[in-house]
Design a protein around this motif. Structure first.
Motif, PDB file in Angstrom:
ATOM      1  N   ASP A 110       0.824  -1.209   0.000  1.00 17.00           N
ATOM      2  CA  ASP A 110       0.000   0.000   0.000  1.00 17.00           C
ATOM      3  C   ASP A 110       0.863   1.266   0.000  1.00 17.00           C
ATOM      4  N   ALA A 111       1.963   1.229   0.764  1.00 17.60           N
ATOM      5  CA  ALA A 111       2.852   2.392   0.822  1.00 17.60           C
ATOM      6  C   ALA A 111       3.490   2.652  -0.547  1.00 17.60           C
ATOM      7  N   VAL A 112       3.929   1.590  -1.221  1.00 20.64           N
ATOM      8  CA  VAL A 112       4.520   1.746  -2.553  1.00 20.64           C
ATOM      9  C   VAL A 112       3.488   2.302  -3.526  1.00 20.64           C
ATOM     10  N   ALA A 113       2.253   1.809  -3.472  1.00 21.21           N
ATOM     11  CA  ALA A 113       1.191   2.305  -4.346  1.00 21.21           C
ATOM     12  C   ALA A 113       0.921   3.790  -4.082  1.00 21.21           C
ATOM     13  N   ALA A 114       0.916   4.182  -2.826  1.00 18.85           N
ATOM     14  CA  ALA A 114       0.672   5.587  -2.472  1.00 18.85           C
ATOM     15  C   ALA A 114       1.794   6.479  -2.996  1.00 18.85           C
ATOM     16  N   ILE A 115       3.024   6.009  -2.891  1.00 14.98           N
ATOM     17  CA  ILE A 115       4.171   6.781  -3.393  1.00 14.98           C
ATOM     18  C   ILE A 115       4.072   6.939  -4.906  1.00 14.98           C
ATOM     19  N   ARG A 116       3.737   5.864  -5.604  1.00 12.53           N
ATOM     20  CA  ARG A 116       3.598   5.928  -7.072  1.00 12.53           C
ATOM     21  C   ARG A 116       2.467   6.864  -7.476  1.00 12.53           C
ATOM     22  N   ASP A 117       1.343   6.821  -6.748  1.00  8.70           N
ATOM     23  CA  ASP A 117       0.228   7.725  -7.031  1.00  8.70           C
ATOM     24  C   ASP A 117       0.640   9.179  -6.844  1.00  8.70           C
ATOM     25  N   ALA A 118       1.369   9.443  -5.763  1.00  6.44           N
ATOM     26  CA  ALA A 118       1.827  10.816  -5.497  1.00  6.44           C
ATOM     27  C   ALA A 118       2.757  11.300  -6.605  1.00  6.44           C
ATOM     28  N   ARG A 154       0.683  12.146  -9.668  1.00  5.76           N
ATOM     29  CA  ARG A 154       0.002  13.431  -9.494  1.00  5.76           C
ATOM     30  C   ARG A 154       0.982  14.584  -9.676  1.00  5.76           C
ATOM     31  N   GLN A 155       2.176  14.453  -9.124  1.00  8.23           N
ATOM     32  CA  GLN A 155       3.190  15.505  -9.280  1.00  8.23           C
ATOM     33  C   GLN A 155       3.536  15.712 -10.754  1.00  8.23           C
ATOM     34  N   GLU A 156       3.650  14.617 -11.502  1.00 15.64           N
ATOM     35  CA  GLU A 156       3.962  14.721 -12.928  1.00 15.64           C
ATOM     36  C   GLU A 156       2.819  15.396 -13.685  1.00 15.64           C
ATOM     37  N   GLN A 157       1.584  15.057 -13.354  1.00 13.50           N
ATOM     38  CA  GLN A 157       0.436  15.704 -13.986  1.00 13.50           C
ATOM     39  C   GLN A 157       0.418  17.201 -13.676  1.00 13.50           C
ATOM     40  N   GLU A 158       0.723  17.558 -12.448  1.00 10.95           N
ATOM     41  CA  GLU A 158       0.762  18.970 -12.060  1.00 10.95           C
ATOM     42  C   GLU A 158       1.889  19.702 -12.780  1.00 10.95           C
ATOM     43  N   ARG A 159       3.045  19.035 -12.919  1.00  9.37           N
ATOM     44  CA  ARG A 159       4.187  19.641 -13.624  1.00  9.37           C
ATOM     45  C   ARG A 159       3.810  19.933 -15.073  1.00  9.37           C
TER      46      ARG A 159
END
Length: 132
Positions: free
Chosen positions: A27-35, A38-43
Motif C-alpha cells: 500500500d505504501a509503494v502504491a501511495a508513493i507511485r500515485d503521489a 500526481r506531481q507529474e500531472q501537475e508539472r
C-alpha cells in the motif's frame, strides 16, 4: 540508487515480512507511485499554462541538454508536423462553429478545398507547415 547487493538485501527483507506488514508495504509503494503520478500531472499542467516565451526562458535558466529540452517542449505542448496540422484543423472547425453557428444551429463547414479553410482566423495552413 541502490546497488545490486542493497537491492538483494531489500528483497530478502520484503520476502520475510509477515503478511500484514507485506500489505502495508504494498500500500505504501502504491501511495508513493500515485503521489509521483500526481506531481507529474501537475508539472505538465504548469508547463502548459505558461506562454511560449516563459517555457523558452525556463529552458534557458535550467540550461537543459538537448534531450531534456525536447522533453520539456513536448510536455509543454509544443507541436509540429502532422500534429500541428491536426491542431490547426481542430481550431479551424471550432472557429467555423464560432463564426457560422447561432444558438442550436449546426453550420455547414467549408471543406478543406474551400478558400475559407485556410483563411479562417487569419492563418494559412501551408505557411504554418513551412515552419514546422
Amino acid at each position: 540508487m541502490l546497488t545490486d547487493e542493497e537491492l538483494q538485501d531489500l528483497a530478502r527483507t520484503v520476502a520475510n515480512l509477515p503478511p500484514e506488514h507485506e500489505r502495508i508495504g504494498i500500500d505504501a509503494v502504491a501511495a508513493i507511485r500515485d503521489a509521483r503520478a500526481r506531481q507529474e500531472q501537475e508539472r505538465i499542467a504548469d508547463l502548459r499554462s505558461m506562454t511560449d516565451l516563459q517555457v523558452a526562458v525556463l529552458m534557458d535558466v535550467q540550461g537543459l541538454r538537448r534531450e531534456a529540452a525536447l522533453t520539456l517542449l513536448r510536455d509543454a505542448g509544443f507541436v509540429r508536423g502532422a500534429v500541428l496540422e491536426k491542431a490547426y484543423r481542430e481550431g479551424y472547425h471550432r472557429g467555423a462553429l464560432d463564426v457560422h453557428a447561432g444558438p442550436g444551429a449546426v453550420p455547414a463547414l467549408p471543406d478543406e478545398g474551400d478558400p475559407d479553410y485556410v483563411t479562417m482566423r487569419g492563418y494559412d495552413l501551408a505557411d504554418l507547415m513551412k515552419g514546422a
